[in-house]
Design a protein around this motif. Structure first.
Motif, PDB file in Angstrom:
ATOM      1  N   LYS A 140       0.628  -1.230   0.251  1.00 24.85           N
ATOM      2  CA  LYS A 140      -0.221   0.069   0.101  1.00 24.85           C
ATOM      3  C   LYS A 140       0.966   1.834   0.140  1.00 24.85           C
ATOM      4  N   GLU A 141       1.933   1.350  -0.422  1.00 26.91           N
ATOM      5  CA  GLU A 141       3.133   2.141   0.096  1.00 26.91           C
ATOM      6  C   GLU A 141       2.476   2.941  -1.178  1.00 26.91           C
ATOM      7  N   PRO A 142       2.208   4.092  -1.110  1.00 30.31           N
ATOM      8  CA  PRO A 142       1.742   4.830  -2.039  1.00 30.31           C
ATOM      9  C   PRO A 142       3.478   6.095  -3.040  1.00 30.31           C
ATOM     10  N   HIS A 143       4.187   5.917  -2.226  1.00 27.14           N
ATOM     11  CA  HIS A 143       5.540   6.517  -3.668  1.00 27.14           C
ATOM     12  C   HIS A 143       6.610   5.606  -3.211  1.00 27.14           C
ATOM     13  N   LYS A 144       6.480   4.663  -4.333  1.00 28.67           N
ATOM     14  CA  LYS A 144       7.569   3.462  -4.444  1.00 28.67           C
ATOM     15  C   LYS A 144       9.379   4.145  -4.716  1.00 28.67           C
ATOM     16  N   SER A 145       9.264   5.233  -4.312  1.00 30.31           N
ATOM     17  CA  SER A 145      11.119   5.458  -3.922  1.00 30.31           C
ATOM     18  C   SER A 145      10.777   5.907  -2.979  1.00 30.31           C
ATOM     19  N   ASN A 146       9.567   5.804  -1.737  1.00 28.92           N
ATOM     20  CA  ASN A 146      10.277   5.476  -0.322  1.00 28.92           C
ATOM     21  C   ASN A 146      11.453   4.133  -0.091  1.00 28.92           C
ATOM     22  N   PHE A 147      11.043   3.642  -1.300  1.00 30.10           N
ATOM     23  CA  PHE A 147      11.625   2.338  -0.705  1.00 30.10           C
ATOM     24  C   PHE A 147      12.910   1.821  -0.635  1.00 30.10           C
ATOM     25  N   TYR A 148      13.277   3.273  -1.793  1.00 29.68           N
ATOM     26  CA  TYR A 148      14.732   3.376  -1.638  1.00 29.68           C
ATOM     27  C   TYR A 148      15.187   4.400  -0.983  1.00 29.68           C
ATOM     28  N   ILE A 149      14.920   5.310  -0.379  1.00 24.78           N
ATOM     29  CA  ILE A 149      15.439   7.192   0.015  1.00 24.78           C
ATOM     30  C   ILE A 149      14.463   7.227   1.385  1.00 24.78           C
ATOM     31  N   ASP A 150      13.672   6.406   2.057  1.00 26.27           N
ATOM     32  CA  ASP A 150      12.823   6.794   3.095  1.00 26.27           C
ATOM     33  C   ASP A 150      13.624   6.465   4.852  1.00 26.27           C
ATOM     34  N   ARG A 151      14.222   7.022   5.229  1.00 24.61           N
ATOM     35  CA  ARG A 151      14.137   6.666   6.413  1.00 24.61           C
ATOM     36  C   ARG A 151      13.726   6.770   7.884  1.00 24.61           C
ATOM     37  N   SER A 152      12.623   7.193   7.849  1.00 24.79           N
ATOM     38  CA  SER A 152      11.686   7.882   9.067  1.00 24.79           C
ATOM     39  C   SER A 152      11.462   5.620   9.455  1.00 24.79           C
ATOM     40  N   LEU A 153      11.126   5.003   8.976  1.00 24.29           N
ATOM     41  CA  LEU A 153      10.790   3.421   9.056  1.00 24.29           C
ATOM     42  C   LEU A 153      12.228   3.180  10.403  1.00 24.29           C
ATOM     43  N   TRP A 154      13.397   3.896   9.677  1.00 18.92           N
ATOM     44  CA  TRP A 154      14.281   3.732  10.978  1.00 18.92           C
ATOM     45  C   TRP A 154      14.673   4.581  12.027  1.00 18.92           C
ATOM     46  N   GLU A 155      14.681   5.691  11.798  1.00 11.95           N
ATOM     47  CA  GLU A 155      14.452   6.383  12.695  1.00 11.95           C
ATOM     48  C   GLU A 155      12.984   6.426  13.605  1.00 11.95           C
ATOM     49  N   MET A 156      12.014   5.644  13.676  1.00 12.89           N
ATOM     50  CA  MET A 156      10.885   5.523  14.452  1.00 12.89           C
ATOM     51  C   MET A 156      11.047   4.518  15.083  1.00 12.89           C
ATOM     52  N   ALA A 157      12.340   3.109  14.433  1.00 12.21           N
ATOM     53  CA  ALA A 157      12.336   2.085  15.292  1.00 12.21           C
ATOM     54  C   ALA A 157      13.640   2.692  16.415  1.00 12.21           C
ATOM     55  N   LEU A 158      14.533   2.898  16.138  1.00 11.74           N
ATOM     56  CA  LEU A 158      15.282   3.953  16.962  1.00 11.74           C
ATOM     57  C   LEU A 158      14.717   4.567  17.700  1.00 11.74           C
ATOM     58  N   ALA A 159      13.631   5.199  17.932  1.00  8.01           N
ATOM     59  CA  ALA A 159      13.158   5.773  19.043  1.00  8.01           C
ATOM     60  C   ALA A 159      11.915   5.500  19.704  1.00  8.01           C
ATOM     61  N   MET A 160      11.524   4.212  19.080  1.00 11.44           N
ATOM     62  CA  MET A 160      10.606   2.875  20.403  1.00 11.44           C
ATOM     63  C   MET A 160      11.619   3.172  21.842  1.00 11.44           C
ATOM     64  N   ASP A 161      10.578   2.769  22.583  1.00  6.10           N
ATOM     65  CA  ASP A 161      10.635   2.126  23.904  1.00  6.10           C
ATOM     66  C   ASP A 161      11.256   0.496  24.561  1.00  6.10           C
ATOM     67  N   ASN A 162      11.975   0.713  23.980  1.00  4.36           N
ATOM     68  CA  ASN A 162      12.745  -1.136  24.115  1.00  4.36           C
ATOM     69  C   ASN A 162      11.461  -1.908  24.746  1.00  4.36           C
ATOM     70  N   ASP A 163      11.018  -1.631  25.851  1.00  8.11           N
ATOM     71  CA  ASP A 163       9.671  -2.492  26.840  1.00  8.11           C
ATOM     72  C   ASP A 163       8.309  -2.127  25.767  1.00  8.11           C
ATOM     73  N   LEU A 164       8.259  -1.995  24.768  1.00  9.41           N
ATOM     74  CA  LEU A 164       6.568  -1.340  23.721  1.00  9.41           C
ATOM     75  C   LEU A 164       6.707  -2.827  23.335  1.00  9.41           C
ATOM     76  N   ASP A 165       5.440  -3.594  23.860  1.00  6.75           N
ATOM     77  CA  ASP A 165       5.415  -4.444  23.556  1.00  6.75           C
ATOM     78  C   ASP A 165       4.320  -4.339  22.441  1.00  6.75           C
ATOM     79  N   GLU A 166       4.159  -5.803  21.223  1.00  7.39           N
ATOM     80  CA  GLU A 166       4.352  -5.855  20.004  1.00  7.39           C
ATOM     81  C   GLU A 166       2.125  -5.503  19.773  1.00  7.39           C
ATOM     82  N   SER A 167       1.805  -5.747  20.905  1.00  6.04           N
ATOM     83  CA  SER A 167       0.247  -5.825  21.147  1.00  6.04           C
ATOM     84  C   SER A 167      -0.712  -4.666  21.906  1.00  6.04           C
ATOM     85  N   SER A 168       0.665  -4.394  22.149  1.00  5.01           N
ATOM     86  CA  SER A 168       0.161  -2.466  22.932  1.00  5.01           C
ATOM     87  C   SER A 168      -0.239  -1.295  21.697  1.00  5.01           C
ATOM     88  N   VAL A 169      -1.364  -1.108  21.666  1.00  2.00           N
ATOM     89  CA  VAL A 169      -2.366  -0.076  20.895  1.00  2.00           C
ATOM     90  C   VAL A 169      -1.293   1.224  19.772  1.00  2.00           C
TER      91      VAL A 169
END
Length: 243
Positions: A140-169
């Motif tokens: 469902k990615e609207p901009h295919k160029s994000n597959f090779y330029i987007d950094r927000s996915l990695w930045e988001m993961a780095l900023a996440m609380d390590n204790d956040l469970d996948e079941s959390s809203v």
């Protein structure tokens, strides 16, 4: 036993690639997944592409397309020289093609064009160069160029609380679609880390080979890591992208 091995951004560092392939001791049953950015930086970009083409004739390889590969493809396809690309390694890539024939360049263009923007394996592990933004996943990615330029996915993961469970809203919906995600694009050396990094269910295997770091490969099942020497030591008379 067959292995699946992810290999980080090479950026024209043929000597590092050769070191890595020797250290891995590739077996015929192995699958190598290259995370993109084969060119731009060190002086042997065209030679890297040539070796990868030859390697793919002997072993199962998957070559993800990176942003630098898109630039190189456009140049080989006679779409001119992108000024940004020229300043970020394109000059060295153009020079590396000096001894290559028009026929070889056509073969390299065909190879670059054939590269997928992502790969999803049978165990729901996703491989792509950079990232994506859709909360519904890659399809469902609207901009295919994000597959090779987007950094927000990695930045988001780095900023996440390590204790956040996948079941959390609060757990990011983007990450729930895949068991693991493998990326390159953003060097781990940006964070003063020389080896592949893990954040949430993402593994970043770009360890700064374009700059002062090493080329890395990771067995995605055992998480064993192989690394080359630092690229500046392999190309002592060059700057790479350390300009």
């Amino acid at each position: 036993m067959a292995r699946t091995i992810a290999i980080g951004d090479i950026h024209g560092g043929l000597q590092a690639l050769i070191q890595i392939l020797n250290k891995i001791e590739i077996k015929e049953a192995d699958t190598l997944i290259f995370m993109g950015d084969y060119v731009d930086g060190w002086s042997e970009s065209a030679h890297v592409i040539q070796l990868l083409i030859e390697l793919s004739e002997k072993i199962n390889c998957i070559f993800i397309k990176g942003n630098h590969d898109v630039w190189c493809e456009n140049w080989l396809n006679s779409k001119g020289v992108n000024a940004t690309w020229y300043m970020h390694g394109g000059k060295e890539t153009i020079e590396s093609y000096t001894s290559f024939t028009p026929e070889q360049k056509k073969e390299h263009l065909k190879f670059l064009k054939s590269m997928p923007l992502y790969y999803l394996d049978e165990e729901n592990r996703l491989f792509l160069h950079a990232g994506y933004t859709s909360p519904h996943g890659i399809e469902k990615e609207p901009h295919k160029s994000n597959f090779y330029i987007d950094r927000s996915l990695w930045e988001m993961a780095l900023a996440m609380d390590n204790d956040l469970d996948e079941s959390s809203v609060y757990y990011p919906k983007r990450l729930k679609h895949y068991d693991e995600i493998y990326i390159g694009h953003t060097p781990t050396t940006n964070f003063n880390i020389e080896k592949p990094m893990n954040a949430a269910n993402i593994w970043n295997v770009d360890t700064g080979a374009a700059f002062k770091g090493k080329l890395s490969a990771m067995d995605i099942d055992s998480k064993k890591v192989w690394q080359s020497d630092n690229l500046p030591s392999l190309y002592p008379n060059e700057m790479g992208r350390n300009k």
